[in-house]
Design an enzyme around this catalytic site. Structure first.
Site, PDB file in Angstrom:
ATOM      1  N   LYS A 262       2.262  -3.298   7.332  1.00  0.00           N
ATOM      2  CA  LYS A 262       2.533  -3.484   5.910  1.00  0.00           C
ATOM      3  C   LYS A 262       3.964  -3.057   5.572  1.00  0.00           C
ATOM      4  CE  LYS A 262       0.362  -4.720   2.956  1.00  0.00           C
ATOM      5  NZ  LYS A 262       0.198  -6.082   2.370  1.00  0.00           N
TER       6      LYS A 262
ATOM      7  N   THR B   9       0.822  -1.210   0.000  1.00  0.00           N
ATOM      8  CA  THR B   9       0.000   0.000   0.000  1.00  0.00           C
ATOM      9  C   THR B   9       0.855   1.258   0.000  1.00  0.00           C
ATOM     10  OG1 THR B   9      -1.575   1.280   1.347  1.00  0.00           O
ATOM     11  CG2 THR B   9      -0.110  -0.199   2.515  1.00  0.00           C
ATOM     12  N   ASP B  10       0.289   2.363  -0.477  1.00  0.00           N
ATOM     13  CA  ASP B  10       1.004   3.638  -0.401  1.00  0.00           C
ATOM     14  C   ASP B  10       1.045   4.186   1.020  1.00  0.00           C
ATOM     15  OD1 ASP B  10      -1.661   4.394  -0.148  1.00  0.00           O
ATOM     16  OD2 ASP B  10      -1.628   5.877  -1.756  1.00  0.00           O
ATOM     17  N   GLU B  11       0.254   3.610   1.927  1.00  0.00           N
ATOM     18  CA  GLU B  11       0.223   4.129   3.297  1.00  0.00           C
ATOM     19  C   GLU B  11       1.535   3.920   4.041  1.00  0.00           C
ATOM     20  OE1 GLU B  11      -3.303   3.700   5.640  1.00  0.00           O
ATOM     21  OE2 GLU B  11      -4.519   3.158   3.907  1.00  0.00           O
TER      22      GLU B  11
ATOM     23  N   TYR C  84      -1.829  -0.472  11.040  1.00  0.00           N
ATOM     24  CA  TYR C  84      -1.968  -1.147   9.750  1.00  0.00           C
ATOM     25  C   TYR C  84      -0.788  -0.849   8.840  1.00  0.00           C
ATOM     26  CZ  TYR C  84      -3.188  -1.468   4.818  1.00  0.00           C
ATOM     27  OH  TYR C  84      -3.138  -1.711   3.472  1.00  0.00           O
TER      28      TYR C  84
END
Length: 354
Positions: free
Chosen positions: A163, A133-135, A159
């Site tokens: 990741k 994810t870009d998060e 989260y």
């Protein structure tokens, strides 16, 4: 090519499997634990294919994962299995640590052993594609800045931290053991079969039922939106054509404030669902502002020029076309989301022994 897809009953995983079965000659082994967000009904259109197989397995269960690899002998892995809801990670981070970090470690170790035992030609051709994810990049403070594949990691939530940890593990297994890995980091996905706890489906379904549309803070958080079927095409292109050891950012080129997204949905529903629930004069009147999420990142935006330049991928859907397709899908597939809302998709699965 036989591809093992972890988390294939989830939102993005099911889109990947539908794309592979419907548009390629590859076969798929779907490995999924079937947590609350795993829904085999999202795969109904392809589940009868001779090129599809399902294994209900937890990626943390090493013995079972080893069995699946031994029985199915995949040529590649697309690793999508993950806990992914930020709010849930804030309330209960343990499951995110277990699945996203320990599960990825377990899978990497099984894959490393399996890969070492392959014949020379299959050993050379094998790929492990980790979908992230870009998060993991954190918050963008400069309004002109974009996430690059080289942007330092600065995750904000349990989260995104889990990741980020899994991304680091994959890179370490490539660097230390030579495992042929690829990583992709994507922006916010939306589209058909999206679990109703996420922003876009939640707003659509709440509006159709005359419920409030809760928006965090002032709704000025910016996200880049990617239609899930565009993402599925990109992921298949990466696993089949990507360069080993590389990372590719995948974005939709659609930066929108959350409030803008909600208002767009309301305007579409005025057109497509003019017969409103009792007591509702305008869908926009249902918008309500709630206390912001702890540690909420303000802006994400992806530079997807590398995957366009190196692999020739660009999104086919604009935000306007994709969001219209999404609203129309939810309006035409009430049975799917109503069965998710009332839990019957899980109860029947349990009754069948799955």
């Amino acid at each position: 090519m036989k591809i093992l897809v972890t988390g294939g009953a989830g939102f993005i995983g099911s889109a990947v499997i539908r794309h592979i079965i419907n548009n390629t000659e590859s076969s798929v082994v779907n490995l999924d634990k079937l947590t609350y967000a795993g829904n085999l009904e999202s795969l109904a259109e392809v589940s009868s294919s001779e090129r599809y197989a399902f294994e209900q397995v937890d990626i943390c269960d090493r013995c079972e994962v080893e069995r699946v690899f031994h029985e199915h002998q995949p040529d590649a892995v697309m690793h999508l299995a993950a806990e992914s809801h930020v709010d849930r990670s804030i309330d209960s981070p343990a499951a995110f640590i277990e699945t996203n970090i320990v599960g990825t470690y377990t899978l990497l170790e099984v894959v490393r052993k399996y890969w070492k035992g392959l014949t020379p030609s299959r050993h050379e051709a094998f790929r492990f594609h980790h979908i992230s994810t870009d998060e993991v990049y954190g918050d963008l403070e400069n309004p002109d800045e974009l996430f690059l594949e080289t942007t330092p990691y600065a995750p904000s939530s349990p989260y995104s931290a889990s990741k980020a940890s899994s991304d680091h593990l994959v890179r370490a297994w490539h660097r230390t053991y030579g495992l042929p890995t690829l990583i992709t980091n994507c922006s916010n996905n939306y589209g058909p079969y999206h679990f109703p706890e996420k922003l876009i489906p939640l707003m659509i379904l709440n509006a159709l039922e005359g419920k409030l549309l809760p928006v965090y803070g002032k709704g000025n958080q910016v996200r880049d939106w990617l239609y899930v079927e565009d993402h599925a095409r990109a992921l298949y292109k990466v696993v089949t054509e990507g360069k080993i050891g590389e990372t590719y950012n995948i974005g939709g080129h659609n930066e929108k404030q959350n409030l803008e997204v909600v208002r767009t949905l309301c305007a579409l529903l005025e057109e497509l669902a003019p017969n409103k629930p009792a007591g509702v004069s305008r869908y926009e009147d249902l918008i309500t502002y709630v206390q912001d999420r702890p540690g909420h990142d303000q802006r994400y935006a992806i530079d997807a020029s590398k995957i366009q330049r190196d692999l020739g991928w660009t999104p086919e859907e604009s935000f306007e076309s994709g969001i219209r397709k999404t609203v129309e899908w939810y309006m035409s597939n009430r049975e799917w989301w109503q069965r998710v809302q009332d839990g019957s998709y899980q109860r029947e699965r349990l009754g069948a022994g799955q």
